[in-house]
Design a protein around this motif. Sequence first.
Motif, short mmCIF file in Angstrom:
data_model
loop_
_atom_site.label_atom_id
_atom_site.label_comp_id
_atom_site.label_asym_id
_atom_site.label_seq_id
_atom_site.Cartn_x
_atom_site.Cartn_y
_atom_site.Cartn_z
N THR A 218 -10.40 4.46 6.85
CA THR A 218 -9.30 4.09 7.40
C THR A 218 -7.93 3.71 6.30
O THR A 218 -8.31 3.03 5.51
CB THR A 218 -9.45 2.85 8.36
N HIS A 219 -6.82 4.31 6.73
CA HIS A 219 -5.89 3.89 5.64
C HIS A 219 -4.53 3.76 6.40
O HIS A 219 -4.23 3.88 7.67
CB HIS A 219 -5.66 5.32 5.04
N THR A 245 -6.07 2.88 -3.43
CA THR A 245 -5.47 4.28 -4.05
C THR A 245 -4.44 4.59 -3.17
O THR A 245 -4.43 4.48 -1.84
CB THR A 245 -6.98 5.31 -3.76
N VAL A 246 -3.73 5.44 -3.73
CA VAL A 246 -2.42 5.93 -3.02
C VAL A 246 -2.47 7.61 -3.03
O VAL A 246 -2.74 8.11 -4.16
CB VAL A 246 -1.18 5.43 -3.74
N GLU A 247 -2.16 8.14 -2.01
CA GLU A 247 -1.94 9.65 -1.83
C GLU A 247 -0.68 9.97 -1.36
O GLU A 247 -0.17 9.17 -0.56
CB GLU A 247 -3.05 10.44 -1.10
N TYR A 256 -5.01 3.89 0.90
CA TYR A 256 -6.32 3.30 1.14
C TYR A 256 -6.68 2.24 0.53
O TYR A 256 -6.29 1.62 -0.69
CB TYR A 256 -7.34 4.29 0.72
N GLY A 257 -7.33 1.35 1.22
CA GLY A 257 -7.79 -0.02 0.75
C GLY A 257 -7.06 -1.26 0.69
O GLY A 257 -7.16 -2.20 0.08
N ALA A 258 -5.92 -0.78 1.69
CA ALA A 258 -4.88 -2.14 1.76
C ALA A 258 -4.48 -2.33 3.41
O ALA A 258 -4.61 -1.32 4.04
CB ALA A 258 -3.66 -1.97 0.93
N GLU A 281 -6.65 4.66 12.21
CA GLU A 281 -7.96 4.67 12.23
C GLU A 281 -8.62 6.14 12.25
O GLU A 281 -8.36 6.99 12.89
CB GLU A 281 -8.43 3.97 13.65
N ALA A 282 -9.59 6.09 11.24
CA ALA A 282 -10.27 7.39 11.26
C ALA A 282 -11.66 7.51 12.14
O ALA A 282 -12.19 6.45 12.03
CB ALA A 282 -10.88 7.59 9.74
#
Lengths: 326, 274
Positions: A218-219, A245-247, A256-258, A281-282
């Motif tokens: 989830t990102h 991580t950032v894309e 991701y992760g925040a 939400e994934a």
Amino acid sequence: MRELTKRYGGTTAVDGLTFDVRPGAVTGFLGPNGAGKSTTMRLLLGLDRPTSGEALVGGRRYADLPWPNREIGALIDASAVHPGRRARAHLLALARGSGIPRGRVAEVLDAVGLSDVADRRVGGFSLGMRQRLGIAAALLGDPGVLVFDEPVNGLDLDGVRWVRGLFRGLADEGRTVFVSSHLMSEMQLVADRLVVVGGGRLVADAPVPELISAWSRTHVVVRTPDPDLLAERLRRGAGTDRPVTVEPGDGGLLVYGATPEEVGDAAHAAGARVHALHREEASLEQAYLELTGADVRYAAGSPRTPAASGRRPRFGRRRTERKEHR
Amino acid sequence: MTRETADAPYPPAPSTGRALARAAAMEWTKLSSVRSTWWCLGLGLFGMAAFALLMGYSAADRIAEDPAVASGFSYSQLTSQGVFYLVQFVVLTLAALAATNEYADRGVTSTLLAVPRRGLVLAARTAVTAGFAFAAGVAATTLGIGVLWLLIGAHAPLDTEYAARTVLGAGVCMALFAVVFVGIGTAVRGTAGTIGVGFLLLLGLPLVLQLSQVQWLNDLAAVMPGFAGVEFYASGDVGFYTAPHDGAVNLFVVLGWAAAAQLSAYAELRARDA
């Protein structure tokens, strides 16, 4: 399954699978087409011989079970019935072969709702009716372990809901239910636990909720005209201990992760303008794509599995690209 | 897979004999529940009746012209030729279907789930098909002799003991052919291939061997199952040239074919994935 491996010539269909399927739960067996699901089930049922490793039911090989159909019932291929044979005769033959009282035939026909067509030839059955007949055959011996390969294929909505209820009921009675599917959404609804395979190898073996939280990634989606500024700030840390991580995303970033709050604060601190900020939400389906996608990427680069890499890299690349677009 | 739920205790494992009986019951249920089985039987009987009618009618004609011909008339020879030209091919088709149907429609998976011991499946299938072929052979031969007797019984007396030997011989030989072709079918797994091989063994190859005009090849034709078989059930009175030898040797030749076919079927069935 213990280190189960099956090769066909140069193709490795199942590659060192090890997992357990537990009673009292529906275990989903998930993977894309060609991942080795059916082969694994056929190995378990003694239809094919493993190249190495073993697949045991209650600690024994299928062929060594004294009453195989009473211990494990299986639906492997719903259309595998002589088209000229009547449904009742098909089940009667199986009952006689496995020493099951013939009264069970009428019971299971009733249980799957085929009583009215029991004396019709199977050749005239729809795929859904054949699936029901296959399920009836699996239930014939009232077994404690049930194995279904793609049971919802060809079923209408009513049938699908009936199958879900049936599996739930069988598991609640303490039976072991092992169901394969390539449909993530279906597994999400029916399974308690998931065993995920890709390219013949085990990708995941976990309870469904755990799998979603562990893998769904989830990102946070953030739209910003200053992506570099924000990305730089986020990479230095968004004020959390978790790795972030950032894309690059569509008109901004995928983080991701925040949490959204943390990303908003980071943007404020970095002086980056934010036009939109929300959490995405994934679903389990996404998790599935990522799991098998990751596996395919691995397979494509792995020299240990020449067959898999020869057959699959194009799919892998396409899948990876799609994910980056998202 | 582990399973911890408490079950009702299963009865002790069945003996091999009981397991074989159950497998045979399953095979009989399957064989008798498809129409092709009964079509084969019907065609065999119809073919034999038509053959006997034709032969009997023409024999009656010849006897009417010259009553002395009646003394040379042989019930066994004519019905044996009916079995050779017609009934054995029906048995071939029947056995080929019994052995290969399940590979065409993948039904072999459910069979092996019910009876995982493959040797048992092969033994049961062979026994059931052979039993059916025996009955078909006996019925067709009896029918053939009966029709002939109706047409010319008045001129040529029927030696019932000799006729019974033909009837029984044809039954036994058709049963053995079923054993041969269930074996070949199980090894080959394709219906068309099995019937093709069967046709060559029963008729094509021995005729070609005879055509060669080479004596040892000609003699070889006698060890093909079709020729050895007809020598056996016609008790040597075949009516066309097959081989230099008579008697039990022909039965042993067919038995040898049956054993070889079953051995290769068993090896194939055990080694290959279903």
